[in-house]
Design an enzyme around this catalytic site. Structure first.
Site, PDB file in Angstrom:
ATOM      1  N   ALA A 109      47.328 -26.052  24.562  1.00  0.00           N
ATOM      2  CA  ALA A 109      47.883 -27.142  25.374  1.00  0.00           C
ATOM      3  C   ALA A 109      48.582 -28.131  24.451  1.00  0.00           C
ATOM      4  O   ALA A 109      47.988 -29.125  24.016  1.00  0.00           O
ATOM      5  CB  ALA A 109      46.776 -27.831  26.161  1.00  0.00           C
ATOM      6  N   THR A 143      46.706 -36.977  23.027  1.00  0.00           N
ATOM      7  CA  THR A 143      46.267 -35.594  23.170  1.00  0.00           C
ATOM      8  C   THR A 143      45.987 -35.323  24.638  1.00  0.00           C
ATOM      9  O   THR A 143      46.410 -36.071  25.523  1.00  0.00           O
ATOM     10  CB  THR A 143      45.039 -35.309  22.275  1.00  0.00           C
ATOM     11  OG1 THR A 143      44.770 -33.909  22.269  1.00  0.00           O
ATOM     12  CG2 THR A 143      43.818 -36.067  22.751  1.00  0.00           C
ATOM     13  N   ASN A 144      45.275 -34.248  24.930  1.00  0.00           N
ATOM     14  CA  ASN A 144      44.898 -33.918  26.302  1.00  0.00           C
ATOM     15  C   ASN A 144      43.485 -33.342  26.307  1.00  0.00           C
ATOM     16  O   ASN A 144      42.850 -33.207  25.256  1.00  0.00           O
ATOM     17  CB  ASN A 144      45.907 -32.943  26.919  1.00  0.00           C
ATOM     18  CG  ASN A 144      46.042 -31.672  26.103  1.00  0.00           C
ATOM     19  OD1 ASN A 144      45.130 -30.864  26.026  1.00  0.00           O
ATOM     20  ND2 ASN A 144      47.210 -31.507  25.457  1.00  0.00           N
ATOM     21  N   GLY A 145      43.000 -32.985  27.489  1.00  0.00           N
ATOM     22  CA  GLY A 145      41.595 -32.594  27.625  1.00  0.00           C
ATOM     23  C   GLY A 145      41.291 -31.136  27.390  1.00  0.00           C
ATOM     24  O   GLY A 145      40.169 -30.685  27.668  1.00  0.00           O
TER      25      GLY A 145
END
Length: 392
Positions: free
Chosen positions: A278, A211-213
């Site tokens: 995102a 995943t991402n932040g």
């Protein structure tokens, strides 16, 4: 910088319920937003909170039933307050108060002010479930709706006697949001806005994922602000750290493929797409069906995920598309490249410092190469972008 285009005078009314202390948080939120607040506390409300508490948190004035026969600038106080306010919010509203308003009784400063007012009124009931569901209270609430009052339905949860049921005051942030919705001019009325937010997940096994932040804050801010301006908003939410807003259609997604499927379905119905989500750019070529044991080392083959925004552009027609370009360097160059490749009308360029933050510094580029810069909290950024798009 906050755009000062909303009504900015709220009369906050507090009646005698246990949840009266939560009105202090609503006052704090209103004052922080730059809204002028005066407070009326009923005799019952004074048993739970004091005028000094509101004054210490920024209320301009606090009035009680002892002031009912006062004169302000030559007018009776209830007439002066009804003219001064852009909106009256009663938080919390007791069964007794609701019954008196429904019957037209005016034996307190708050009740006479309401009878004299033609301004919008928000009522947030809070009481025991049995009292709330009693036919008399339900009848009275319907009467208030007939007056044009907005009723903020209470939540289910633990009540004053520790019993669980319906009657718990709506969260102060939700009530605050409804106040802003009522105060904001409806410059986007009739517009259908589709917003995406949050980070998708691509699973290695049932418990591990890529995943991402992204916190989802920017997309949520756009959804809230568009709704305040009167748009019909649909929010597609991947994983977020923020509570999702009320008052709009919410569609939850997990993986990038799910985001793609929902976006390509919903985009056909919208006038404006704000692609703030995102999506993960890569996913494991294969997902393991059982939890992987800890190994000395692990090699995972990654493949690209679907380009959601590029695929959605097939349905663009005359819709307005807004994309985001999060970069560690060359923000303007990369934003311009994304604008052209994804067939966007606008792109918002920002840096990794904005991830998870309440504040941000962005550049907005349109399809003609015009660039504007803005710095502020994320709701202010959303207001700035929408005002640029729709010229208000």
């Amino acid at each position: 910088m906050r755009r000062k285009e909303i009504g900015n005078k709220v009369l906050l009314a507090v009646t005698g319920g246990v949840a009266a202390y939560k009105s202090l948080e609503i006052l704090r939120l209103l004052v922080k937003k730059g809204i002028n607040v005066k407070v009326v506390i009923t005799r019952g409300g004074e048993r739970f909170v004091t005028p000094f508490s509101f004054l210490s948190l920024g209320a301009e004035e606090v009035y009680t039933d002892n002031d009912q026969f006062s004169i302000i600038n030559g007018s009776s106080i209830h007439l002066a307050l009804s003219r001064w306010s852009d909106l009256i919010a009663v938080v919390p509203a007791t069964a007794d108060f609701i019954a008196k308003v429904a019957s037209g009784i005016s034996d307190s400063l708050l009740l006479t002010t309401l009878l004299a007012s033609k301004k919008p009124v928000i009522v947030a009931p809070s009481m025991n479930e049995n009292m709330l569901l009693h036919p008399a209270t339900q009848r009275n609430i319907e009467i208030l709706k007939g007056f044009g009052y907005k009723i903020i339905e209470p939540d289910e949860g633990f009540l004053a006697d520790l019993a669980k049921g319906k009657g718990r005051l709506k969260d102060p942030e939700d009530i605050f949001e409804e106040i802003l919705v009522e105060l904001t001019p409806k410059k986007l009325k009739g517009l259908k806005v589709l917003v995406t937010c949050g980070a998708t997940r691509e699973y290695i096994d049932p418990v591990r994922f890529i995943t991402n932040g992204s916190s989802g804050k920017m997309g949520i801010a756009f959804a809230k602000v568009a709704r305040r301006f009167g748009a019909d908003v649909t929010l597609i939410a991947a994983h977020t750290t923020e509570k999702l807003p009320m008052g709009m259609k919410i569609l939850r997604v997990d993986k990038t493929e799910e985001l793609f499927e929902v976006v390509t379905d919903e985009v056909k119905k919208c006038d404006l797409l704000i692609m703030a989500a995102a999506p993960s750019d890569y996913r494991p070529e294969e997902m393991l069906h059982n939890k992987l044991p800890k190994l000395p080392e692990l090699t995972i083959k990654l493949v690209s995920t679907v380009d959601v925004l590029k695929e959605a552009s097939k349905y663009k027609d005359n819709k307005i598309f807004v994309g985001f370009a999060l970069q560690t360097n060359n923000i303007i160059e990369n934003a311009k490249k994304k604008l052209e490749e994804k067939n966007l009308d606008y792109v918002l360029g920002n840096s990794i410092e904005n991830i998870g933050s309440d504040l941000g510094k962005v550049i907005l580029m349109d399809r003609f190469g015009n660039i504007s810069e803005f710095e502020g909290d994320k709701e202010s950024i959303a207001e700035f972008v929408l005002s640029k798009i729709f010229k208000f």
